[in-house]
Design a protein around this motif. Structure first.
Motif, PDB file in Angstrom:
ATOM      1  N   TYR A 112       0.810  -1.219   0.000  1.00 42.63           N
ATOM      2  CA  TYR A 112       0.000   0.000   0.000  1.00 42.63           C
ATOM      3  C   TYR A 112       0.835   1.256   0.000  1.00 42.63           C
ATOM      4  N   MET A 125      -2.903   5.045  16.946  1.00 41.08           N
ATOM      5  CA  MET A 125      -4.344   4.829  16.925  1.00 41.08           C
ATOM      6  C   MET A 125      -4.717   3.446  17.476  1.00 41.08           C
ATOM      7  N   PRO A 192      -7.726  -7.551  -0.633  1.00 40.77           N
ATOM      8  CA  PRO A 192      -6.334  -7.993  -0.642  1.00 40.77           C
ATOM      9  C   PRO A 192      -6.007  -9.023   0.442  1.00 40.77           C
TER      10      PRO A 192
ATOM     11  N   PHE B 181      -9.101  -3.207  23.092  1.00 40.17           N
ATOM     12  CA  PHE B 181      -9.369  -3.192  21.664  1.00 40.17           C
ATOM     13  C   PHE B 181     -10.816  -2.791  21.390  1.00 40.17           C
ATOM     14  N   ARG B 185      -9.658   3.534  20.661  1.00 37.53           N
ATOM     15  CA  ARG B 185      -9.844   4.630  19.720  1.00 37.53           C
ATOM     16  C   ARG B 185      -9.972   4.115  18.296  1.00 37.53           C
ATOM     17  N   PHE B 186      -9.172   3.090  18.026  1.00 39.84           N
ATOM     18  CA  PHE B 186      -9.114   2.617  16.656  1.00 39.84           C
ATOM     19  C   PHE B 186     -10.461   2.082  16.182  1.00 39.84           C
ATOM     20  N   LEU B 189     -12.694   4.761  15.519  1.00 36.27           N
ATOM     21  CA  LEU B 189     -12.364   5.428  14.255  1.00 36.27           C
ATOM     22  C   LEU B 189     -12.982   4.681  13.073  1.00 36.27           C
ATOM     23  N   ILE B 190     -12.749   3.376  13.047  1.00 32.89           N
ATOM     24  CA  ILE B 190     -13.250   2.672  11.865  1.00 32.89           C
ATOM     25  C   ILE B 190     -14.754   2.478  11.917  1.00 32.89           C
ATOM     26  N   GLY B 208      -3.326  12.793   8.581  1.00 28.43           N
ATOM     27  CA  GLY B 208      -2.717  11.494   8.855  1.00 28.43           C
ATOM     28  C   GLY B 208      -3.769  10.474   9.219  1.00 28.43           C
ATOM     29  N   MET B 209      -4.729  10.924  10.023  1.00 33.35           N
ATOM     30  CA  MET B 209      -5.750   9.992  10.454  1.00 33.35           C
ATOM     31  C   MET B 209      -6.683   9.585   9.319  1.00 33.35           C
ATOM     32  N   MET B 211      -5.819   9.345   6.318  1.00 34.12           N
ATOM     33  CA  MET B 211      -5.068   8.385   5.519  1.00 34.12           C
ATOM     34  C   MET B 211      -5.153   7.003   6.169  1.00 34.12           C
ATOM     35  N   VAL B 212      -5.079   7.016   7.500  1.00 32.70           N
ATOM     36  CA  VAL B 212      -5.215   5.753   8.223  1.00 32.70           C
ATOM     37  C   VAL B 212      -6.548   5.103   7.877  1.00 32.70           C
ATOM     38  N   THR B 215      -6.548   3.732   4.462  1.00 30.18           N
ATOM     39  CA  THR B 215      -5.706   2.529   4.375  1.00 30.18           C
ATOM     40  C   THR B 215      -6.449   1.348   4.953  1.00 30.18           C
ATOM     41  N   VAL B 216      -7.052   1.581   6.113  1.00 31.30           N
ATOM     42  CA  VAL B 216      -7.758   0.505   6.783  1.00 31.30           C
ATOM     43  C   VAL B 216      -8.854  -0.064   5.891  1.00 31.30           C
ATOM     44  N   LYS B 218      -9.019   0.095   2.710  1.00 24.87           N
ATOM     45  CA  LYS B 218      -8.420  -0.588   1.560  1.00 24.87           C
ATOM     46  C   LYS B 218      -7.936  -1.974   1.956  1.00 24.87           C
ATOM     47  N   VAL B 219      -7.257  -2.036   3.121  1.00 20.53           N
ATOM     48  CA  VAL B 219      -6.666  -3.302   3.533  1.00 20.53           C
ATOM     49  C   VAL B 219      -7.742  -4.315   3.920  1.00 20.53           C
ATOM     50  N   LEU B 220      -8.678  -3.881   4.721  1.00 19.29           N
ATOM     51  CA  LEU B 220      -9.678  -4.818   5.229  1.00 19.29           C
ATOM     52  C   LEU B 220     -10.745  -5.164   4.199  1.00 19.29           C
ATOM     53  N   ILE B 228     -17.605  -5.052  10.880  1.00 12.94           N
ATOM     54  CA  ILE B 228     -17.063  -4.527  12.129  1.00 12.94           C
ATOM     55  C   ILE B 228     -17.912  -3.356  12.612  1.00 12.94           C
TER      56      ILE B 228
END
Lengths: 343, 404
Positions: A112, A125, A192, B181, B185-186, B189-190, B208-209, B211-212, B215-216, B218-220, B228
């Motif tokens: 990525y 985070m 992915p 968990f 916060r995470f 966020l999601i 930055g957040m 982008m996080v 990314t999340v 995209k990845v998940l 979730i």
């Protein structure tokens, strides 16, 4: 389950292993599991040395953040970086400790193009903790994913490693560790991670991979080994060798064992022998006979455990109990494995 | 050889019967690394307490099949059931149950939500994965179940076997990790887009957040992320927070009603793990009752020193070798048979020496532990030829642990 997805024969299930032990040559990924306390780290290290002997390059991987390999081989702690561990007659063992945090960062950077500063944000985070500690199976995908990458890595059309040995989680968790990719693939139905998990699962289930089980000659560990073999097979993973560790050399001869079990050790003759070397304590004789009887009982149980383990139907290798296990012992075990498995 | 024996006796003895009989003790937790006999120890202590008159429940996590059968745990139904064959003449009772982590989690959901919400949660793929395969869920649910059993007040003693973790510390750490968990916060966020005020939440995120976040997703993948989010939304109303709940149970483990028993075998790795655990309990001010040392080989009374036994073995063997079968002898008995017994006697002496060496090695391991933890009381049980899988075997183990 005699064939894998690509249609090639799964050798472990073809029943022809005994006659063709050198087929380990085709195995590129050796997963070593065993009940806690069975010495699987020592066996992993010995197997890596055995495979490297004679000029091969072998990667020895630790996945549980315990630094046990460093202890067993008396080398500095392993890191998330492939480092030379030992040289053995032209061959080399390289060590790697796969850490889920670093594996995730590498994964994100690779697929990525996530820059370092974003990594820091992710860390703060709690995203990294999420992925590595509690996300369902993601941790295992990251760990096995790194193993997958190293096993398939090529340089100039050749594999970088001739073989990869993984000191895997204990038997209770290994099927899930290797098969978790399936859970993840079904959870992350597309995307992915799904693809990554599927690729890993394909390698794990191919004839290139074998899961060796380290066992002990005791009832419960033997039973657990059998259950682990069943679980692995149910998950379409190939069971490799059964490696019986810490086998004690027999201290009594078969006739002596059966005499001890049936209470027919000649008390008077033993007493006379002891007296002939100045040992006239009558309680000593009773003690020796008691101990022999208990020992014969244990040997009988060990024999039963051995039969159970052979019934798994895989090649069985036996490694002797060493007093302490220092580095010299590991090389000695490696030599023994080479002989027995014709590596 | 006198040194180790003296040091060993400096370890205080763990007064097992006093611990089991003490009405203040309401919970005993058996912790330790894998393969040291935690389940057997938990069951043995529970049985002894019950036969001495207490009303006991043993919560096992993953017992070996035959032991489970002897405790009547043929089915995994998450409910304590009376164990038959227990001597109840002292007025006590023993119930046993095996933890089913998924149904414990399901029960948790069912008791804290209304029907529609519960169905939504139970059917969520993310929940299903979380409740059956999460690292830490087993530990969380073991603590949860312990909390539930305690709160019923049905038993005056609950003995807990802890999950077969990589490390004994996982039992203490995993619940908090899972709680953090789920409350973290995470996950907020999601899950933000589905929450009321989610937009506002997004607004305060820096570049930055976001982008996080991207990314999340995209990845998940969108589907998992959706699961979730739905799970979190459904769970949100359920508790006063998972972390809070885990922390509360954790705090309960510090009270005077709780006693930790660290289980180990006299081997280096097991004792090292026990050592970590003892330090941790001490740092967290948790009540440690002592160390249970299983499968100990002891030097029996009248045993010879190892090197003495080996020397005698060599001598007996030399005598056997000196008697050539052709040699004329005072007794015309069968020299061949004599030589066979001499070989047997030599072998017996060597077997004896090996046993003594094992006992000495184990004593050295315990000596090291005791040197580092001089105040930790120890109770031990001898190595048995086979495994324990019936009540008689459990009684034997418990009796050994209760004997100095």
């Amino acid at each position: 389950m005699s064939t894998d997805k690509e249609g090639s024969v799964d050798v472990a299930e073809s029943g022809s292993w005994r006659g063709r032990p050198r087929d380990w040559r085709r195995t590129r990924l050796h997963i070593v599991s065993g009940k806690g306390g069975s010495g699987k780290t020592t066996v992993s290290a010995a197997l890596a040395i055995a495979l490297a002997t004679g000029g091969r390059k072998v990667l020895l991987v630790e996945v549980e953040e315990r630094q046990s390999i460093s202890e067993v081989l008396d080398v500095p702690p392993l890191a998330y970086e492939e480092r030379h561990l030992v040289t053995v007659s032209g061959g080399e063992v390289v060590g790697l400790a796969v850490d889920p945090h670093d594996a995730l960062m590498e994964y994100l950077a690779l697929y990525y193009k996530v820059p370092r500063r974003a990594g820091g944000t992710l860390e703060r985070m709690g995203a990294i903790d999420f992925a590595t500690t509690v996300a369902p199976g993601l941790r295992d995908v990251l760990l096995t994913g790194k193993v997958y990458e190293a096993t398939r890595r090529r340089a100039k059309d050749q594999f970088v490693y001739d073989a990869v040995v993984v000191d895997a989680p204990p038997t209770g968790r290994v099927a899930r560790f290797l098969g978790v990719t399936t859970d993840v693939a079904s959870l992350a139905r597309i995307g992915p991670i799904h693809r990554q998990a599927q690729s890993i699962a394909r390698l794990m289930r191919s004839p290139l991979t074998a899961v060796h089980l380290v066992a002990l000659l005791e009832e419960m560990p033997a039973q657990e080994t059998i259950e682990a073999a069943e679980a692995l097979r149910a998950a379409s993973l190939r069971v490799g060798a059964t490696i019986i560790n810490m086998v004690r050399p027999p201290l009594l001869r078969p006739a002596e064992l059966s005499a001890a079990r049936s209470g027919q050790l000649g008390r008077e003759a033993i007493s006379a022998d002891l007296a002939s070397v100045g040992m006239r304590d009558a309680t000593a004789v009773d003690l020796l006979i008691d101990e022999a009887t208990a020992y014969a009982e244990r040997v009988a149980l060990q024999r039963r455990a051995r039969r159970m383990l052979r019934d798994i139907g895989q090649p069985t290798y036996e490694l002797p109990l060493r007093g302490g296990v220092d580095v010299a012992d590991v090389y000695e075990l490696a030599r023994s494995l080479r002989e027995q498995a014709s590596l | 050889m006198t040194a180790p024996s003296r040091v060993t006796t400096t370890a205080p003895y763990l007064e097992m019967d006093r611990l089991l009989a003490d009405p203040v003790t309401r919970t005993i937790l058996c912790c330790g690394s894998g393969g040291v006999g935690k389940t057997t120890t938990a069951a043995a202590l529970a049985l002894r307490a019950a036969e001495q008159g207490r009303t006991v429940c043993v919560l096992t996590i993953d017992p070996a099949r035959r032991l489970a059968q002897s405790l009547g745990l043929d089915e995994l139904d998450n409910t304590p059931r009376a164990v038959s064959g227990v001597d109840t003449s002292g007025g006590g009772r023993l119930d046993a149950m095996m933890l089913d982590m998924k149904s414990t989690f399901d029960d948790l959901v069912l008791t804290h939500t209304d029907g529609a919400r519960a169905r939504e949660i139970l059917g969520n793929p993310f929940y299903q994965s979380l409740s059956s395969s999460f690292a830490g869920t087993q530990e969380y649910m073991a603590m949860e179940k312990l909390g539930q059993l305690r709160s019923t007040g049905t038993w005056d003693l609950i003995v807990v076997d802890t999950p077969p973790s990589r490390s004994a510390l996982d039992f203490l750490d995993a619940p908090h990790r899972l709680g953090s968990f789920l409350d973290g916060r995470f996950i907020r966020l999601i899950s933000a887009p589905t929450r009321v005020g989610g937009r506002a939440y997004l607004k305060v995120m820096n570049a930055g957040m976001s982008m996080v976040a991207s990314t999340v997703s995209k990845v998940l993948g969108a589907a998992l992320l959706g699961d979730i989010q739905a799970f979190i939304a459904a769970m949100e109303t359920m508790f006063g927070g998972f972390r809070e709940r885990a922390d509360r149970t954790y705090q309960q483990l510090k009270d005077a009603e709780t006693a930790f028993v660290v289980v180990a075998t006299p081997e280096r790795d097991a004792l090292r793990e026990a050592s970590f655990f003892v330090d941790r309990l001490s740092n967290d001010k948790m009540p440690l009752a002592g160390l249970v040392l299983n499968r100990v080989h002891v030097r029996r009374e009248g045993s010879l020193a190892a090197d003495h036994a080996l020397r005698l073995a060599d001598e007996v063997e030399r005598l056997a070798g000196a008697e050539e079968p052709t040699t004329e002898q005072a007794h015309p008995a069968t020299p061949e048979a004599d030589r066979t017994t001499r070989q047997l006697t030599a072998n017996l002496l060597r077997l004896h020496a090996t046993g003594v060496q094992v006992a000495e090695r184990e004593r050295r391991q315990l000596t090291r532990f005791t040197a580092m933890h001089p105040d930790v009381a120890v109770a031990s049980a001898p190595a048995l030829a086979g495994d324990v899988h019936d009540l008689a075997g459990l009684r034997e183990v418990a009796a050994a642990l209760a004997t100095r």
